[in-house]
Design a protein around this motif. Structure first.
Motif, short mmCIF file in Angstrom:
data_model
loop_
_atom_site.label_atom_id
_atom_site.label_comp_id
_atom_site.label_asym_id
_atom_site.label_seq_id
_atom_site.Cartn_x
_atom_site.Cartn_y
_atom_site.Cartn_z
N ARG A 40 0.86 -1.18 0.00
CA ARG A 40 0.00 0.00 0.00
C ARG A 40 0.89 1.23 0.00
N ALA A 41 0.65 2.12 -0.94
CA ALA A 41 1.40 3.37 -1.04
C ALA A 41 0.42 4.52 -0.90
N PRO A 42 0.28 5.06 0.30
CA PRO A 42 -0.71 6.12 0.53
C PRO A 42 -0.41 7.37 -0.29
N TYR A 43 -1.46 7.97 -0.79
CA TYR A 43 -1.34 9.17 -1.62
C TYR A 43 -1.18 10.40 -0.73
N SER A 44 -0.18 11.18 -1.00
CA SER A 44 0.08 12.44 -0.29
C SER A 44 0.02 12.25 1.23
N PRO A 45 0.93 11.44 1.79
CA PRO A 45 0.85 11.10 3.21
C PRO A 45 1.00 12.28 4.17
N LEU A 46 1.47 13.41 3.69
CA LEU A 46 1.58 14.59 4.56
C LEU A 46 0.51 15.62 4.24
N GLY A 47 -0.50 15.20 3.51
CA GLY A 47 -1.62 16.09 3.24
C GLY A 47 -1.22 17.35 2.51
N ARG A 48 -0.28 17.22 1.57
CA ARG A 48 0.20 18.37 0.79
C ARG A 48 0.69 19.48 1.71
N GLY A 49 1.40 19.08 2.73
CA GLY A 49 1.99 20.04 3.66
C GLY A 49 1.13 20.35 4.86
N PHE A 50 -0.13 19.94 4.82
CA PHE A 50 -1.05 20.27 5.91
C PHE A 50 -0.60 19.65 7.24
N THR A 94 8.94 15.83 14.75
CA THR A 94 8.23 16.82 13.94
C THR A 94 6.84 16.28 13.63
N PRO A 95 5.89 17.17 13.33
CA PRO A 95 4.57 16.69 12.93
C PRO A 95 4.64 15.78 11.70
N ALA A 96 5.53 16.09 10.76
CA ALA A 96 5.66 15.23 9.57
C ALA A 96 6.12 13.83 9.97
N GLN A 97 7.05 13.74 10.89
CA GLN A 97 7.53 12.42 11.34
C GLN A 97 6.40 11.63 12.00
N VAL A 98 5.60 12.31 12.80
CA VAL A 98 4.48 11.63 13.46
C VAL A 98 3.46 11.15 12.42
N ALA A 99 3.14 12.00 11.45
CA ALA A 99 2.18 11.61 10.42
C ALA A 99 2.69 10.40 9.63
N LEU A 100 3.97 10.42 9.27
CA LEU A 100 4.53 9.29 8.53
C LEU A 100 4.63 8.04 9.40
N ALA A 101 5.00 8.20 10.66
CA ALA A 101 5.08 7.05 11.56
C ALA A 101 3.71 6.40 11.72
N TRP A 102 2.66 7.21 11.75
CA TRP A 102 1.30 6.66 11.84
C TRP A 102 0.98 5.86 10.57
N ILE A 117 5.51 7.79 0.32
CA ILE A 117 6.44 8.52 -0.54
C ILE A 117 6.07 10.01 -0.45
N PRO A 118 6.54 10.67 0.60
CA PRO A 118 6.20 12.09 0.72
C PRO A 118 7.02 12.94 -0.25
N GLY A 119 6.39 13.91 -0.84
CA GLY A 119 7.10 14.84 -1.72
C GLY A 119 7.71 15.95 -0.88
N THR A 120 8.73 16.59 -1.42
CA THR A 120 9.36 17.70 -0.72
C THR A 120 10.07 18.59 -1.70
N ALA A 132 11.20 9.05 10.55
CA ALA A 132 9.90 8.54 10.98
C ALA A 132 9.91 7.03 11.08
N LEU A 133 10.78 6.38 10.34
CA LEU A 133 10.88 4.92 10.40
C LEU A 133 11.38 4.45 11.77
N GLU A 134 12.10 5.31 12.47
CA GLU A 134 12.64 4.97 13.79
C GLU A 134 11.73 5.41 14.93
N LEU A 135 10.68 6.17 14.59
CA LEU A 135 9.78 6.70 15.61
C LEU A 135 8.73 5.66 15.98
#
Length: 168
Positions: A40-50, A94-102, A117-120, A132-135
């Motif tokens: 499973r590859a979630p789409y826009s896992p950081l909510g486009r920066g949100f 960071t909030p991004a790390q928490v979102a990705l860890a979830w 696959i978060p964009g940046t 986030a992989l270690e969180l």
């Protein structure tokens, strides 16, 4: 020189541009999602920066599609970003790390591999995101985060943008 099958294309807009992003199966062989059963590859896992905690909606540029995106309008989804930020503060992440860890934590629940696959645009972010992989999210964090996906309000796109994406 024109492109011929088997000859690599030079980088740049002439290398496929829009078609490459939306239809990679038309180009060189890529491992497309359907060939990876159980992934499973979630789409826009950081909510486009949100969910990064760094988005200032009032500072979005005139041409930034998020200005009119239903999920960025109003305050309905602010509670989600605020909760992610609170969990991040408590865990020293960071909030991004928490979102990705979830997102990664869903692999066990779903019984499948998850590849976010978060964009940046920042060279520093891939290393931060990889952390986030270690969180490890504790039970308290998961209890706060798990119900959030059911609280998202607004469509993914405006009707005009949905039609544009469909046209490819």
């Amino acid at each position: 020189m024109s492109w011929a099958p088997g000859r690599p294309r030079p980088p740049g807009p002439g290398a496929g541009g829009h078609q490459v992003r939306h239809r990679p199966q038309r180009r060189r062989p890529v491992t497309p999602y359907p060939r990876c059963p159980g992934l499973r590859a979630p789409y826009s896992p950081l909510g486009r920066g949100f969910l990064t905690g760094a988005l200032d909606r009032s500072a979005l540029g005139e041409k930034d599609f998020r200005r009119t995106n239903p999920r960025f309008a109003g305050e309905a989804n602010e509670k989600i970003a605020r909760t992610v930020r609170e969990v991040a503060d408590r865990l020293g992440a960071t909030p991004a790390q928490v979102a990705l860890a979830w997102v990664y934590a869903q692999a066990e629940r779903l019984g499948v591999a998850v590849a976010a696959i978060p964009g940046t645009r920042s060279p520093a972010r891939p290393e931060q995101n990889a952390a986030a992989l270690e969180l490890t999210l504790d039970a308290e964090a998961l209890a706060a985060l798990d119900p959030l996906s059911d609280q998202v309000r607004g469509e993914r796109y405006t009707p005009a943008h949905t039609a544009e994406v469909a046209r490819g």
